[in-house]
Design an enzyme around this catalytic site. Structure first.
Site, PDB file in Angstrom:
ATOM      1  CE1 TYR A 157      42.953  58.805  42.702  1.00  0.00           C
ATOM      2  CE2 TYR A 157      45.070  59.525  43.540  1.00  0.00           C
ATOM      3  CZ  TYR A 157      43.786  59.822  43.135  1.00  0.00           C
ATOM      4  OH  TYR A 157      43.342  61.117  43.166  1.00  0.00           O
ATOM      5  CE  LYS A 161      43.205  60.865  39.867  1.00  0.00           C
ATOM      6  NZ  LYS A 161      42.130  61.730  39.333  1.00  0.00           N
TER       7      LYS A 161
END
Length: 249
Positions: A157, A161
């Site tokens: 993640y 991002k």
């Protein structure tokens, strides 16, 4: 104040979620026609009903879309254009986390998160950019996360991002000559229904309150208002920027 959104067409991916639907609601309240794109038809339909009930005269379109699938994105944006017209504002908000320490993370855990967060944004930008360039106007806002700075158990993640911020900065330079801005928001701990449902929510909240200069959790409205700002005339000369919606943490 006129934010310059009346008559614009805005598409919000992950539009059935808490941040997506709140962002769409604010855009609709400013006079934009709004398309809600979500993997869940039920969530998108419920969000459309909520916006239509709360924003008098709102024009809202809902459709299913798997942003990680190129054909699904192509079909969804064709449906949006047929229903509302060409997309002027794109909010890339679809995403999810699948947390595990790297030594326990499967290849699917890695690939699935990157496929939605990063490649999904690529697909959606590719779908709308040619039209924005032709019309010499566009606004793109990508939803990153403070996780881009790195969190334990979130290598998939966090890297996705972080990649999104790099993509934002590069695309802003490519699209700028066509009067298209590209910016990102990076929320911190936001009190979404999903977060509140976590069994460790109390601990997360207390830790956040102790570390955040503004001693409260962020709300979905905090994030949505920042996205609205980037899409509005107030930010006409702002691009390649990331705003941390984190209370100063």
């Amino acid at each position: 104040m006129d934010l310059g959104l009346t008559g614009r067409v805005a598409a919000v991916t992950g539009g059935g979620g808490a941040i997506g639907r709140t962002t769409a609601k604010l855009l609709a309240a400013e006079g934009a026609s709004v398309a809600l794109l979500d993997l869940s038809d039920e969530a998108a339909t419920a969000a459309r009903a909520e916006i239509e009930a709360e924003v008098p005269g709102a024009t809202v379109f809902a459709t299913t879309c798997d942003v990680g699938d190129k054909d699904s994105v192509t079909g969804a944006f064709a449906a949006v254009e047929a229903a509302l017209g060409p997309v002027d504002v794109l909010v890339n908000n679809a995403g999810f986390s699948r947390d595990k320490y790297l030594t326990k993370m499967s290849e699917d855990d890695w690939d699935d998160v990157h496929q939605v967060v990063l490649k999904g944004t690529f697909h959606c930008c590719r779908a709308v950019l040619p039209g924005m360039m032709e019309r010499n106007w566009g606004r793109i806002v990508n939803t990153s996360s403070m996780a881009y700075l790195g969190n334990r158990g979130q290598t998939n993640y966090s890297s996705a991002k972080a990649g999104l911020i790099g993509m934002t900065n590069a695309l802003a330079r490519e699209a700028g000559p066509f009067n298209i801005t590209c910016n990102a928001v990076a929320p911190g701990l936001i009190a979404t229904p999903r977060l509140r449902a976590r069994p460790d929510f109390g601990k997360l909240e207390q830790r956040s309150l102790a570390l955040t200069p503004l001693p409260r959790l962020g709300t979905v409205e905090d994030v949505a208002k920042t996205i609205l700002y980037f899409t509005s005339a107030l930010a006409d000369f702002i691009t390649a920027q990331t705003i941390h919606v984190s209370g100063g943490r």
